[in-house]
Structure formats: structure tokens, C-alpha cells
Scaffold this motif. Structure first.
Motif, short mmCIF file in Angstrom:
data_model
loop_
_atom_site.label_atom_id
_atom_site.label_comp_id
_atom_site.label_asym_id
_atom_site.label_seq_id
_atom_site.Cartn_x
_atom_site.Cartn_y
_atom_site.Cartn_z
N MET A 10 0.83 -1.20 0.00
CA MET A 10 0.00 0.00 0.00
C MET A 10 0.87 1.26 0.00
O MET A 10 0.57 2.23 -0.68
CB MET A 10 -0.94 0.02 1.22
CG MET A 10 -2.05 -0.99 1.16
SD MET A 10 -3.24 -0.83 2.54
CE MET A 10 -2.25 -1.27 3.94
N MET A 11 1.95 1.25 0.79
CA MET A 11 2.80 2.43 0.91
C MET A 11 3.48 2.76 -0.41
O MET A 11 3.75 3.92 -0.70
CB MET A 11 3.86 2.18 2.00
CG MET A 11 4.45 3.41 2.55
SD MET A 11 3.21 4.28 3.51
CE MET A 11 3.83 5.92 3.42
N ASN A 12 3.75 1.76 -1.23
CA ASN A 12 4.43 1.95 -2.51
C ASN A 12 3.47 2.13 -3.67
O ASN A 12 3.91 2.26 -4.81
CB ASN A 12 5.36 0.76 -2.79
CG ASN A 12 6.54 0.75 -1.86
OD1 ASN A 12 7.15 1.78 -1.61
ND2 ASN A 12 6.86 -0.41 -1.32
N SER A 13 2.19 2.19 -3.39
CA SER A 13 1.18 2.33 -4.44
C SER A 13 1.25 3.71 -5.10
O SER A 13 1.61 4.70 -4.47
CB SER A 13 -0.21 2.13 -3.84
OG SER A 13 -1.22 2.39 -4.80
N GLY A 14 0.84 3.75 -6.34
CA GLY A 14 0.72 5.02 -7.05
C GLY A 14 -0.57 5.74 -6.71
O GLY A 14 -0.75 6.90 -7.06
N ASP A 15 -1.46 5.06 -6.02
CA ASP A 15 -2.76 5.62 -5.64
C ASP A 15 -2.66 6.21 -4.23
O ASP A 15 -2.37 5.50 -3.27
CB ASP A 15 -3.81 4.51 -5.66
CG ASP A 15 -5.22 4.98 -5.33
OD1 ASP A 15 -5.40 6.13 -4.87
OD2 ASP A 15 -6.15 4.17 -5.50
N TYR A 16 -2.91 7.50 -4.12
CA TYR A 16 -2.77 8.16 -2.82
C TYR A 16 -3.71 7.56 -1.78
O TYR A 16 -3.40 7.58 -0.58
CB TYR A 16 -2.98 9.67 -2.94
CG TYR A 16 -4.41 10.14 -2.80
CD1 TYR A 16 -4.92 10.53 -1.57
CD2 TYR A 16 -5.26 10.18 -3.92
CE1 TYR A 16 -6.23 10.95 -1.44
CE2 TYR A 16 -6.56 10.59 -3.78
CZ TYR A 16 -7.05 10.98 -2.56
OH TYR A 16 -8.35 11.39 -2.43
N ARG A 17 -4.84 7.02 -2.21
CA ARG A 17 -5.77 6.40 -1.25
C ARG A 17 -5.14 5.19 -0.57
O ARG A 17 -5.32 4.97 0.63
CB ARG A 17 -7.07 6.00 -1.95
CG ARG A 17 -7.93 7.15 -2.39
CD ARG A 17 -9.12 6.64 -3.22
NE ARG A 17 -9.67 7.66 -4.06
CZ ARG A 17 -9.22 8.00 -5.28
NH1 ARG A 17 -8.20 7.36 -5.79
NH2 ARG A 17 -9.79 8.95 -5.97
N GLU A 18 -4.41 4.42 -1.34
CA GLU A 18 -3.72 3.26 -0.77
C GLU A 18 -2.60 3.70 0.17
O GLU A 18 -2.41 3.10 1.22
CB GLU A 18 -3.18 2.35 -1.89
CG GLU A 18 -4.26 1.59 -2.63
CD GLU A 18 -5.06 0.68 -1.72
OE1 GLU A 18 -4.46 -0.16 -1.02
OE2 GLU A 18 -6.30 0.82 -1.69
N ARG A 19 -1.87 4.74 -0.21
CA ARG A 19 -0.82 5.25 0.68
C ARG A 19 -1.43 5.81 1.96
O ARG A 19 -0.87 5.66 3.05
CB ARG A 19 0.02 6.31 -0.04
CG ARG A 19 0.86 5.76 -1.17
CD ARG A 19 1.88 6.76 -1.68
NE ARG A 19 1.31 8.04 -2.05
CZ ARG A 19 0.79 8.35 -3.24
NH1 ARG A 19 0.77 7.45 -4.21
NH2 ARG A 19 0.32 9.56 -3.48
#
Length: 92
Positions: A10-19
Motif C-alpha cells: 500500500m505504501m508503494n502504491s501510485g494511488d494516494y488512497r492506498e498510501r
């Protein structure tokens, strides 16, 4: 139960929602671990002697509680669904 290692993707996702979710979970996990340590301290069950005074840990746990509440409020405002939010409440 969620662990820090489960937040890496999640932390490395390109989606800010996942971060955002990763940030939330990381704080909740750290809060729970600190709370558990403080409970053991109160019961005299720690297997080490803390370096900092208890008042420093008390300030930290209050700040963490506030930060988690801010993240939860933002999640509602931004329409970000946090997984099992009820189980993540500080004090749960």
C-alpha cells in the motif's frame, strides 16, 4: 490482525488512497504496540526498563490518538474506506 509488513505494498502504491490507508494502519499498529507496552508497564510486567519518563510516553500516546482521529476524519471527507475501521479505534 494487520502488521507493519502488510502495509508495504500500500505504501508503494501510485494511488494516494492506498498510501493513505498504509499511513493510517501504520499509526494504528504502532499505537496498539505502545498501548500494550504501557499496560505491561502499569502491571510491572515489562522485561526492560524504559529510558524515557512515563510522561513522555503519555504525550506520545495522546498525540497518536489525535493523529488517528484526524486520519479517520479525513478518510470520511475524502471517501476513503478504511478496512474494519471499528476494530482500529484507539482503545479497541
Amino acid at each position: 490482525m494487520m502488521e507493519l509488513k502488510n502495509t508495504i505494498k500500500m505504501m508503494n502504491s501510485g494511488d494516494y488512497r492506498e498510501r493513505f490507508k498504509a499511513e493510517y494502519w501504520q499509526n494504528v499498529i504502532r499505537y496498539r504496540k505502545l498501548k500494550e507496552m504501557l499496560e505491561k508497564w502499569d502491571k510491572g510486567e515489562l522485561n526492560f526498563t524504559p529510558v524515557c519518563p512515563r510522561s513522555a510516553y503519555n504525550m506520545q500516546i495522546r498525540a497518536m490518538t489525535d493523529y488517528i482521529a484526524v486520519l479517520e476524519a479525513r478518510a470520511v471527507m475524502e471517501g476513503i474506506k478504511l478496512i474494519d475501521r471499528q476494530a482500529c479505534q484507539p482503545g479497541a
